[in-house]
Design an enzyme around this catalytic site. Structure first.
Site, PDB file in Angstrom:
ATOM      1  N   CYS A 164      -3.219  11.709  34.128  1.00 17.39           N
ATOM      2  CA  CYS A 164      -1.876  12.292  34.113  1.00 17.39           C
ATOM      3  C   CYS A 164      -1.476  12.692  32.687  1.00 17.39           C
ATOM      4  O   CYS A 164      -1.997  13.673  32.178  1.00 17.39           O
ATOM      5  CB  CYS A 164      -0.877  11.366  34.790  1.00 17.39           C
ATOM      6  SG  CYS A 164       0.525  12.305  35.421  1.00 17.39           S
ATOM      7  N   HIS A 205      -3.287  10.365  39.940  1.00 19.06           N
ATOM      8  CA  HIS A 205      -3.490   8.951  39.611  1.00 19.06           C
ATOM      9  C   HIS A 205      -4.528   8.324  40.537  1.00 19.06           C
ATOM     10  O   HIS A 205      -4.151   7.755  41.575  1.00 19.06           O
ATOM     11  CB  HIS A 205      -2.172   8.183  39.755  1.00 19.06           C
ATOM     12  CG  HIS A 205      -1.146   8.560  38.745  1.00 19.06           C
ATOM     13  ND1 HIS A 205      -0.891   7.817  37.620  1.00 19.06           N
ATOM     14  CD2 HIS A 205      -0.302   9.622  38.690  1.00 19.06           C
ATOM     15  CE1 HIS A 205       0.070   8.389  36.913  1.00 19.06           C
ATOM     16  NE2 HIS A 205       0.438   9.494  37.543  1.00 19.06           N
ATOM     17  N   GLU A 239      -6.000   5.627  40.186  1.00 17.78           N
ATOM     18  CA  GLU A 239      -5.865   4.159  40.201  1.00 17.78           C
ATOM     19  C   GLU A 239      -5.057   3.652  41.396  1.00 17.78           C
ATOM     20  O   GLU A 239      -5.222   2.507  41.820  1.00 17.78           O
ATOM     21  CB  GLU A 239      -5.257   3.661  38.880  1.00 17.78           C
ATOM     22  CG  GLU A 239      -3.773   3.951  38.642  1.00 17.78           C
ATOM     23  CD  GLU A 239      -3.490   5.339  38.038  1.00 17.78           C
ATOM     24  OE1 GLU A 239      -4.347   6.235  38.158  1.00 17.78           O
ATOM     25  OE2 GLU A 239      -2.391   5.518  37.471  1.00 17.78           O
TER      26      GLU A 239
HETATM   27  N1  GLN Z   1       5.149  12.836  31.522  1.00 24.52           N
HETATM   28  C1  GLN Z   1       4.166  13.631  32.208  1.00 24.52           C
HETATM   29  C2  GLN Z   1       4.789  14.460  33.316  1.00 24.52           C
HETATM   30  O1  GLN Z   1       5.854  14.151  33.796  1.00 24.52           O
HETATM   31  C3  GLN Z   1       3.055  12.771  32.747  1.00 24.52           C
HETATM   32  C4  GLN Z   1       3.487  11.791  33.789  1.00 24.52           C
HETATM   33  C5  GLN Z   1       2.515  10.676  34.027  1.00 24.52           C
HETATM   34  O2  GLN Z   1       1.641  10.384  33.210  1.00 24.52           O
HETATM   35  N2  GLN Z   1       2.662   9.975  35.153  1.00 24.52           N
HETATM   36  O3  GLN Z   1       4.202  15.417  33.751  1.00 24.52           O
END
Ligand code: GLN
Length: 560
Positions: free
Chosen positions: A404, A530, A532
């Site tokens: 992410c 994600h 995970e």
């Molecule tokens: N802050 C980034 C976004 O909103 C990544 C979010 C995250 O790592 N869950 O796109």
């Protein structure tokens, strides 16, 4: 399931707009006493695992007494990791344990907060559902709680619903939940059961285990009209029979219903521990369920064997800004445990604070690593350290996985250091950057409320054949969970691909880059989603499994 009384019970909630025809689902509650963090989530998950291994269908849910609608707006200092479900619910991290232990997917229905309960009741009041009535904690709030508890059972998909009540008995904010449990026990009899988890502390000065805190917390539960059926005692020393008898006598339970939960090496030992203590058998007997098969835990035992008998070890750096908090990256650290066991390798995680990584410290901090993971996150703090760590992994050809924000930082790093985009950034951190290589998603531009409005939950992604990631998933169509507002800016894609950073996973609906791979590197993968959140003991996530494999190869190549 073979229940002695199979007649359908129709249960009408008093004075409420609900009328649920109940199937034979049985309801198990876990409450906590004496102290928080005793591991109600792990006990609930372990019991669920044992019941599932005996062939039952089990769901676990968590009721959280705080007023936030969900934990999505809480920072990790307050509440550890926010776990995201397939349906896009931002939930308590215990739901992660539920999924990892049981391999059963959870949803919004599995996590309810006081905020959500009150919001539902107030919405109904405004709609006029209670016209003429005074809306009160009892029955309206408690009815809403009972409704949420029975929602999963009413689906007909579960033999047992285990409901974990957050907080500790005696907390003011838990009272309506305990009252709802009392009512359900009264109304449903042996279809409801309460497991109370307490602490039996060891006093080194007297060399004794002390039962008084347990007695007091059970008394507190009794003041609310709830008699626990089973007491699970968290302890650092084994309970002898005299202690068990004493707890049984003072808490009105059978000595066999006093279950020891002694400290263990790994949370994944707890189902075996509960099996030895016969927690599942006591539950089934008390709920009058007969002719159960003994649990089949063969694959769980295989997992534990591989976890405890590694044939080698790798060291992976986890770079994030909350590394001092044990629970902030829970799903990631657990995914490494699953992936390590799958490879029969120990993954030693070195937690690296992103703010500590600078051009002058990077070599010292990162040189002994076999792999680097850059964690998800929000906001400016620690960003430059993440970018430096990624450059180090890219240039030194150390296996890298970005998740992410970790992917977004990999794109920024590549823009700045390979493509020469000076001050390239994400518009989240620098709205005025001359190279907005990461930008806000179109549909996010009109969003003005923070709660529950990110791109959340499962979305499909199509993988390009011939990519390295294809070898990981071995299929073209995957579905992964998301939690973000920003995305790869496609205006720069052609330049990136020309320089070797390829978009190998795309959401075809909106052309969103989901996976990038850097070709001139043994294993450099970054994902917008994600992985995970989907790793479980029964099904370790392939991205983590392959990342760990890559670190094993890297380590081998370094020693040759
Ligand atoms: N802050 C980034 C976004 O909103 C990544 C979010 C995250 O790592 N869950 O796109």
């Amino acid at each position: 399931m073979n229940f002695p009384d199979s007649k359908q019970i129709v249960f009408i909630l008093s004075g409420s707009p609900y009328n649920i025809a109940m199937s034979e689902t049985k309801y198990i509650f876990t409450t906590g006493g004496v102290a928080s963090s005793l591991g109600k989530g792990i006990i609930s998950s372990s019991l669920a695992k044992l019941l599932i291994a005996s062939g039952y269908r089990v769901a676990i849910q968590k009721l959280d007494p705080y007023i936030n609608i969900d934990p999505g707006t809480l920072n990790p200092y307050e509440h550890g990791e926010c776990f995201v479900t397939d349906d896009g619910a931002e939930t308590d991290l215990d739901l992660g344990h539920y999924e990892r232990f049981t391999n059963v997917r959870t949803s919004q229905a599995n996590n309810v907060t006081t905020g959500r309960i009150y919001q539902a009741v107030i919405d109904k009041e405004r709609r006029g559902d209670y016209l003429g009535e005074t809306v009160q904690v009892i029955p309206h709030i408690t009815d809403e709680i009972k409704y949420r508890i029975q929602l999963l059972g009413a689906s007909g998909n579960y033999d047992f619903v285990i409901t974990e009540i957050g907080g500790t008995v005696g907390d003011i904010e838990s009272l309506p939940y305990i009252e709802a449990v009392r009512q359900m026990k009264w109304e449903m009899g042996s279809r409801c059961l309460v497991i109370h988890l307490t602490l039996v502390p060891y006093l080194a000065s007297s060399g004794e285990l002390k039962t008084k805190p347990t007695q007091h917390s059970v008394k507190m539960l009794l003041e609310s009209g709830v008699q626990p059926d089973i007491i699970v005692c968290r302890t650092e020393k084994h309970l002898n029979q005299a202690i068990r008898n004493k707890i049984a006598l003072f808490c009105n339970v059978n000595p066999l219903a006093v279950i020891e939960s002694v400290d263990v090496e790994t949370i994944y030992d707890v189902p075996m521990l509960m099996l030895d203590e016969k927690l599942d058998q006591v539950v089934l007997e008390k709920m009058q369920v007969v002719n159960s098969k003994p649990p089949d835990l063969k694959s769980w035992e295989d997992f534990l064997f591989k976890l405890k008998h590694p044939v080698g070890e790798v060291k992976i750096g986890l770079v994030g800004k909350y590394v001092e908090l044990r629970d902030a990256y829970k799903s990631i650290t657990e995914s490494f445990i699953h992936a390590g066991a799958e490879n029969q390798y120990k993954v030693q995680l070195k937690m690296i604070h992103s703010e500590s990584v600078t051009d002058s410290t990077s070599d010292e901090l990162l040189k002994d690593l076999d792999g680097i993971l850059v964690a998800p996150g929000f906001g400016e703090r620690g960003i430059e350290g993440k970018i430096i760590a990624i450059r180090y992994a890219r240039e030194n050809k150390i296996p890298f996985l970005g998740i992410c924000l970790g992917m977004q930082c990999a794109v920024i790093e590549f823009g700045r250091n390979v493509l020469g985009y000076k001050n390239a950034h994400s518009t989240e951190m620098n709205a005025a950057t001359p190279f907005p290589v990461i930008d806000i998603m179109e549909e996010q531009k009109k969003v003005n409320q923070k709660g529950g409005t990110m791109r959340l939950g499962s979305y499909p992604c199509t993988i390009k054949p011939g990519s390295k990631i294809w070898d990981v998933y071995k299929t073209a169509e995957i579905v992964e969970r998301h939690r973000h507002r920003y995305e790869f800016n496609n205006a720069y894609l052609a330049e990136y691909e020309k320089a070797g950073m390829m978009a190998v996973g795309i959401n075809e609906q909106n052309n969103l880059v989901e996976i990038i791979e850097f070709m001139d590197h043994p294993w450099f993968v970054a994902v917008q989603f994600h992985p995970e959140y989907k790793s479980t003991v029964a099904s370790p996530h392939p991205l983590f499994v392959h990342f760990v494999k890559a670190t094993m190869l890297y380590k081998k190549s370094q020693s040759e």
